[in-house]
Design a protein around this motif. Structure first.
Motif, PDB file in Angstrom:
ATOM      1  N   GLU A  98       0.801  -1.228   0.000  1.00 35.69           N
ATOM      2  CA  GLU A  98       0.000   0.000   0.000  1.00 35.69           C
ATOM      3  C   GLU A  98       0.831   1.275   0.000  1.00 35.69           C
ATOM      4  OE1 GLU A  98      -2.382  -0.361   3.530  1.00 35.69           O
ATOM      5  OE2 GLU A  98      -0.722   0.090   4.883  1.00 35.69           O
ATOM      6  N   ARG A  99       2.177   1.126   0.032  1.00 32.61           N
ATOM      7  CA  ARG A  99       3.007   2.326   0.149  1.00 32.61           C
ATOM      8  C   ARG A  99       3.381   2.897  -1.203  1.00 32.61           C
ATOM      9  NH1 ARG A  99       1.609   4.607   3.748  1.00 32.61           N
ATOM     10  NH2 ARG A  99       3.512   5.611   4.447  1.00 32.61           N
ATOM     11  N   GLY A 100       2.377   3.272  -1.971  1.00 36.51           N
ATOM     12  CA  GLY A 100       2.621   3.917  -3.266  1.00 36.51           C
ATOM     13  C   GLY A 100       1.297   4.443  -3.769  1.00 36.51           C
ATOM     14  N   THR A 101       1.340   5.265  -4.808  1.00 32.56           N
ATOM     15  CA  THR A 101       0.073   5.774  -5.342  1.00 32.56           C
ATOM     16  C   THR A 101      -0.621   4.682  -6.147  1.00 32.56           C
ATOM     17  OG1 THR A 101       1.103   6.595  -7.361  1.00 32.56           O
ATOM     18  CG2 THR A 101       0.970   8.130  -5.499  1.00 32.56           C
ATOM     19  N   ARG A 102      -1.901   4.853  -6.326  1.00 32.69           N
ATOM     20  CA  ARG A 102      -2.698   3.839  -7.006  1.00 32.69           C
ATOM     21  C   ARG A 102      -2.163   3.563  -8.413  1.00 32.69           C
ATOM     22  NH1 ARG A 102      -6.765   2.821  -4.509  1.00 32.69           N
ATOM     23  NH2 ARG A 102      -7.404   4.865  -3.790  1.00 32.69           N
ATOM     24  N   GLU A 103      -1.876   4.617  -9.145  1.00 33.94           N
ATOM     25  CA  GLU A 103      -1.452   4.466 -10.538  1.00 33.94           C
ATOM     26  C   GLU A 103      -0.076   3.804 -10.628  1.00 33.94           C
ATOM     27  OE1 GLU A 103      -2.664   7.168  -9.143  1.00 33.94           O
ATOM     28  OE2 GLU A 103      -4.390   7.809 -10.321  1.00 33.94           O
ATOM     29  N   TYR A 104       0.850   4.289  -9.815  1.00 28.11           N
ATOM     30  CA  TYR A 104       2.194   3.717  -9.869  1.00 28.11           C
ATOM     31  C   TYR A 104       2.158   2.242  -9.504  1.00 28.11           C
ATOM     32  CZ  TYR A 104       7.166   2.974  -9.284  1.00 28.11           C
ATOM     33  OH  TYR A 104       8.437   2.492  -9.411  1.00 28.11           O
ATOM     34  N   LEU A 106      -0.269   0.148  -9.923  1.00 26.75           N
ATOM     35  CA  LEU A 106      -0.799  -0.648 -11.038  1.00 26.75           C
ATOM     36  C   LEU A 106       0.315  -0.965 -12.030  1.00 26.75           C
ATOM     37  CD1 LEU A 106      -4.243   1.060 -11.768  1.00 26.75           C
ATOM     38  CD2 LEU A 106      -3.872  -1.293 -11.031  1.00 26.75           C
ATOM     39  N   ALA A 107       1.116   0.043 -12.331  1.00 24.62           N
ATOM     40  CA  ALA A 107       2.220  -0.168 -13.272  1.00 24.62           C
ATOM     41  C   ALA A 107       3.271  -1.111 -12.687  1.00 24.62           C
ATOM     42  CB  ALA A 107       2.847   1.182 -13.633  1.00 24.62           C
ATOM     43  N   GLY A 136      -2.304  -3.774  -8.720  1.00 26.86           N
ATOM     44  CA  GLY A 136      -1.746  -2.675  -7.945  1.00 26.86           C
ATOM     45  C   GLY A 136      -1.847  -2.959  -6.459  1.00 26.86           C
ATOM     46  N   LYS A 137      -2.374  -1.991  -5.705  1.00 30.08           N
ATOM     47  CA  LYS A 137      -2.539  -2.207  -4.254  1.00 30.08           C
ATOM     48  C   LYS A 137      -3.978  -2.520  -3.890  1.00 30.08           C
ATOM     49  CE  LYS A 137      -2.907   2.786  -3.289  1.00 30.08           C
ATOM     50  NZ  LYS A 137      -2.419   3.886  -2.411  1.00 30.08           N
ATOM     51  N   GLU A 138      -4.784  -2.920  -4.893  1.00 27.14           N
ATOM     52  CA  GLU A 138      -6.217  -3.078  -4.657  1.00 27.14           C
ATOM     53  C   GLU A 138      -6.592  -4.365  -3.947  1.00 27.14           C
ATOM     54  OE1 GLU A 138      -8.025  -0.474  -5.256  1.00 27.14           O
ATOM     55  OE2 GLU A 138      -6.204   0.454  -6.041  1.00 27.14           O
TER      56      GLU A 138
ATOM     57  N   PHE B 255      -5.352   2.307 -17.808  1.00 27.63           N
ATOM     58  CA  PHE B 255      -5.815   2.962 -16.578  1.00 27.63           C
ATOM     59  C   PHE B 255      -5.319   4.404 -16.573  1.00 27.63           C
ATOM     60  CE2 PHE B 255      -1.624   2.611 -14.567  1.00 27.63           C
ATOM     61  CZ  PHE B 255      -1.071   1.523 -15.236  1.00 27.63           C
ATOM     62  N   THR B 276       4.683   0.200 -18.889  1.00 32.65           N
ATOM     63  CA  THR B 276       3.541   1.114 -18.899  1.00 32.65           C
ATOM     64  C   THR B 276       3.923   2.417 -19.588  1.00 32.65           C
ATOM     65  OG1 THR B 276       2.710   0.149 -16.852  1.00 32.65           O
ATOM     66  CG2 THR B 276       1.890   2.333 -17.430  1.00 32.65           C
ATOM     67  N   GLU B 313       3.828  11.343 -14.441  1.00 30.98           N
ATOM     68  CA  GLU B 313       4.903  10.822 -13.603  1.00 30.98           C
ATOM     69  C   GLU B 313       5.640   9.715 -14.335  1.00 30.98           C
ATOM     70  OE1 GLU B 313       2.130   8.949 -10.431  1.00 30.98           O
ATOM     71  OE2 GLU B 313       3.897   7.646 -10.465  1.00 30.98           O
ATOM     72  N   GLN B 359       5.858  11.279  -1.784  1.00 29.93           N
ATOM     73  CA  GLN B 359       6.163  10.235  -0.804  1.00 29.93           C
ATOM     74  C   GLN B 359       7.597  10.449  -0.370  1.00 29.93           C
ATOM     75  OE1 GLN B 359       5.599   6.401  -2.553  1.00 29.93           O
ATOM     76  NE2 GLN B 359       6.029   5.257  -0.688  1.00 29.93           N
ATOM     77  N   PHE B 364       3.273  10.546   3.305  1.00 33.37           N
ATOM     78  CA  PHE B 364       2.713  11.002   2.035  1.00 33.37           C
ATOM     79  C   PHE B 364       2.190  12.424   2.197  1.00 33.37           C
ATOM     80  CE2 PHE B 364       2.225   7.378  -0.981  1.00 33.37           C
ATOM     81  CZ  PHE B 364       2.817   6.396  -0.202  1.00 33.37           C
ATOM     82  N   GLU B 386      -3.158  10.925  -1.091  1.00 30.31           N
ATOM     83  CA  GLU B 386      -2.850  10.829  -2.518  1.00 30.31           C
ATOM     84  C   GLU B 386      -4.007  11.326  -3.361  1.00 30.31           C
ATOM     85  OE1 GLU B 386      -2.805   7.045  -4.647  1.00 30.31           O
ATOM     86  OE2 GLU B 386      -3.504   6.035  -2.836  1.00 30.31           O
TER      87      GLU B 386
END
Lengths: 166, 441
Positions: A98-104, A106-107, A136-138, B255, B276, B313, B359, B364, B386
Motif C-alpha cells: 500500500e506504500r505507493g500511489t494507485r497508478e504507480y 498498477l504499473a 496494484g494495491k487493490e 488505466f 507502462t 509521472e 512520498q 505522504f 494521494e
C-alpha cells in the motif's frame, strides 16, 4: 444496477493474440489464489499441489520486480508442473503493497506479473499459456501496515485456469 | 435530477433592479492570495418565507449558504443569538446600526416563494459598515428538489463578490465509495454535491472501479474498471448513467485516464509486456496513439488547461518524478527535484499550479508547485495522502487520506492551496479518488 446500458459501442486498443482464447474464461480473477484449487496435495497433478506444494506465488522487494533466487526456485517448480500438465493455462496477478500511489502501483504490479511470466517462458512454458493482470494495491492479502504484511503483499500469483478440473 | 438542473439554469440570474447601485469606496473584499488571517464575519438570517409552504426552505437555504461560506475558511458566521433586530421583510430598509453592533461585516438576506414545485429565491448582500448593497440583488428559480443548488449559487455569488474570484460551491464530486474490510474491499462509483449532499451510486460493486475523472463540462466520467477481468477504461454518461468501454482486448491493461480540455481526446496509461506507457485516443474514432516508448513507467497524465501540454509521472530517472511534455509526445522536461518520490500530478484549472502526491521518509503529502517546478509547497502530511483534484476555481484541493493498519479506511479531505482549512468531506462510507467537477451552469 439494472438501469445501466452495458452496450459496448466501441472496441479499440491492443489485444494480446492469445486472449481470444476462451480457456481463461472460467478464471475467477480478482484475488490472489482464487482460481482453480481442486484436488488433493497428495496428487502431484492437482491444482492444490501446484498451489500448496510448489507454491503459487513469488515475492518482491520494495519497488522491485526482479526475480529473487528463492522466487526462481518456485517458478522453476511452476514451470515443470505446467509442462507436465499442458491442459492448464495461467493468469499471473501482479500486486503491490500500500506504500505507493494507485497508478504507480498498477504499473508496478504489471512489471512484477511480467517478470514472473518472462521467467516461466524462459523455462519452456509457452507464452500463449500465460496472461498477466495487475491489481496494484487493490487486493492485499495481509492488512496490517507493517513490513511483515507489505512483504507478503508484494507478490505475483500464478492462478490456474482450464485443465481437467473446472 | 437532470431536469431539475436544467430548470435552475433557465431560471437563473434575473437581475433585480432594486435600489440604486452606489459608488463604493474601500469595498468589502477578501484577498485570498495574501492569506486570510481573520475570516470575514457575516450574518445570514433565515430567508423570508413568502408563503407557509416556503418556510421549510427559507431556513435550509440560509444554512447551505452559511455552511458554504464558513466551509471555505474565509468567512465566519455571526450566530443568530447575537442578532439585535429581527429580519422580517426582504424589501424593507436594512438597519445597519444593529448589524454593525454585532460586527457583521457582510449581511445576506433573502426570500423564498413557491409555486407548485417551483421555488424562487431572491437575495441581497450588504456591506454593513459601508451601509450599502454589495452588487445587485439576484433572483434564482428552479424545481424544489434543486433547492440546495440555489443555496450554493447564492453562496458562489457572495464568495465571488467578496473575493473577486469565481466560486466553487455549485459543483459535484465523483469518487469511489468503499465498504468492507481492507482485504475484501468493495468499490463503486458515486457522485455527490461538493459538500457531500445528494450521494448517488453510478455502478455496483461487482468489479473494482478506480479513479473516476470528470469531463471538462462535467457531463461524462472516465474511470477504470476490472469488469472484463483486466483494468480497462470506461466512459460513463452521468445524466443517463450509460457507460461504454473505451479500451478493450482481453489481456491489455489501461488505466489513469483523463480528458483533454476539448472533451473528446483522452490520455491514459497502457501496460503491455510489463511496461507502462502513455497513449492518447480520440474517443469518437477510438484510435490510440502512443505518446511515450520508454522501458520506464509513465503514468498519471494530466492536461494543461490550454490543452497544449501534459504533466505526468515517470520513474525513468530511477524514482518517480514529474515531467511536462507536449501533448503530441516528444521531449519531456523534468520539473520535480525535491527529496522523495512524486506522483499523480494534476494541472490547476487556472493553469498556475500543479498539484501532486509526494512520498518521502515514510510519509505522504499533497503539495503544489509552479508548472516549472518552482515554489514547491507541501499542504498535508499523513500515513497516506494521494490523488489531488482541484476545485473549479483552483483554490481548494480535495484528495484521499487513508488511515493506517488493519482497520485502515480511506476518506476524502479538502485543503486550500495555502495549506489552511484542512478538513474531511462528509461521505456515507469510505471514499477515495475524488474528481471535482467544473462549476455547474
Amino acid at each position: 444496477m439494472s438501469g445501466i446500458n452495458k452496450a459496448i459501442l466501441l472496441v479499440a486498443g491492443l489485444a494480446l493474440a492469445a486472449c481470444s482464447d476462451a480457456r481463461w474464461d472460467d478464471t475467477n480473477a480478482g484475488n490472489g489464489g482464487t482460481g482453480i484449487g481442486g484436488g488433493s496435495t497428495a496428487d502431484p497433478s492437482s491444482p492444490a499441489y501446484f498451489r500448496e506444494a510448489i507454491g503459487d506465488r513469488v515475492l518482491f522487494l520494495v519497488d522491485q520486480s526482479s526475480i529473487s533466487p528463492e522466487a526462481q526456485g518456485i517458478l522453476d517448480g511452476q514451470a515443470r508442473w505446467l509442462t507436465a500438465n499442458p491442459a492448464y493455462v495461467v493468469t499471473i496477478e501482479g500486486h503491490a503493497d500500500e506504500r505507493g500511489t494507485r497508478e504507480y502501483n498498477l504499473a508496478l504490479g504489471a512489471r512484477r506479473a511480467n517478470s514472473a511470466r518472462e521467467y516461466l517462458i524462459s523455462q519452456g512454458v509457452a507464452a500463449s499459456r500465460i496472461q498477466t493482470v495487475s491489481y496494484g494495491k487493490e487486493r492485499p492479502i495481509e492488512i496490517c501496515s507493517e513490513q511483515s504484511c507489505y512483504n507478503k503483499n508484494r507478490r505475483a500469483v500464478t492462478v490456474l485456469a482450464g485443465g481437467a478440473v473446472s | 435530477m437532470r431536469n431539475a438542473i436544467a430548470t435552475v439554469l433557465l431560471g437563473l440570474a434575473m437581475l433585480l433592479p432594486v435600489g440604486a447601485v452606489q459608488a463604493q469606496d474601500g469595498p468589502l473584499r477578501i484577498e485570498i492570495t495574501d492569506g486570510v488571517i481573520e475570516p470575514l464575519p457575516f450574518a445570514v438570517p433565515d430567508f423570508i418565507a413568502e408563503s407557509p409552504a416556503a418556510a421549510q426552505y427559507s431556513a435550509d437555504i440560509a444554512r447551505v449558504i452559511a455552511e458554504d461560506l464558513v466551509g471555505s475558511g474565509l468567512f465566519r458566521e455571526i450566530p443568530k443569538v447575537a442578532y439585535i433586530s429581527p429580519y422580517t421583510d426582504f424589501d424593507a430598509a436594512v438597519n445597519f446600526t444593529d448589524w454593525k453592533a454585532i460586527n457583521a461585516q457582510a449581511l445576506i438576506t433573502g426570500s423564498v416563494s413557491l409555486s407548485g414545485n417551483r421555488i424562487t429565491v431572491r437575495f441581497r448582500a450588504y456591506d454593513v459598515f459601508a451601509g450599502q448593497e454589495l452588487g445587485s440583488g439576484l433572483q434564482l428559480s428552479g424545481t424544489t428538489d434543486g433547492w440546495r443548488r440555489i443555496g450554493h449559487k447564492v453562496a458562489d455569488t457572495i464568495y465571488s463578490r467578496l473575493t473577486g474570484e469565481s466560486g466553487y460551491f455549485d459543483s459535484r464530486v465523483v469518487f469511489v465509495s468503499e465498504t468492507g474490510p481492507k482485504d475484501d474491499r468493495k468499490k463503486r462509483l458515486a457522485i455527490m454535491d461538493y459538500d457531500g449532499a445528494n450521494v448517488q451510486y453510478l455502478t455496483n460493486s461487482a468489479s473494482i472501479v478506480l479513479a473516476p475523472r470528470f469531463s471538462p463540462t462535467g457531463d461524462r466520467v472516465l474511470y477504470t474498471s476490472y469488469e472484463s477481468g483486466f483494468p480497462q477504461i470506461h466512459v460513463l454518461d452521468v445524466g443517463r448513467v450509460q457507460r461504454r468501454i473505451l479500451s478493450a482486448g482481453n489481456g491489455s491493461m489501461s488505466f489513469a485516464p483523463r480528458f483533454a480540455p476539448n472533451g473528446h481526446t483522452i490520455v491514459y496509461s497502457q501496460s503491455a509486456g510489463g511496461n507502462t506507457d502513455l497513449f492518447s485516443m480520440d474517443i469518437n474514432s477510438g484510435n490510440p496513439q502512443r505518446l511515450t516508448s520508454a522501458p520506464s513507467i509513465e503514468t498519471a497524465p494530466s492536461f494543461s488547461p490550454d490543452g497544449s501540454q501534459l504533466v505526468f509521472e515517470s520513474d525513468r530517472s530511477g524514482t518517480s518524478q514529474l515531467y511536462v511534455m507536449p501533448v503530441s509526445g516528444g521531449e519531456a522536461k523534468r520539473i520535480s527535484f525535491g527529496q522523495g518520490r512524486y506522483g499523480t500530478p494534476v494541472w490547476s484549472p487556472r493553469g498556475d499550479y500543479i498539484a501532486f502526491t509526494k512520498q518521502n521518509a515514510g510519509r505522504f503529502h499533497i503539495g503544489v508547485m509552479r508548472t516549472d517546478g518552482s515554489e514547491e509547497r507541501l499542504l498535508t502530511a499523513s500515513f497516506l495522502d494521494e490523488g489531488p483534484t482541484w476545485s473549479p476555481n483552483g483554490r481548494v484541493i480535495m484528495f484521499t487520506r487513508e488511515t493506517q493498519g488493519a482497520s485502515g479506511q480511506a476518506r476524502l479531505y479538502s485543503v486550500d492551496i495555502s495549506g489552511r482549512n484542512l478538513k474531511p468531506v462528509k461521505t456515507p462510507d469510505g471514499a477515495s479518488d475524488p474528481s471535482w467537477s467544473p462549476l455547474q451552469n
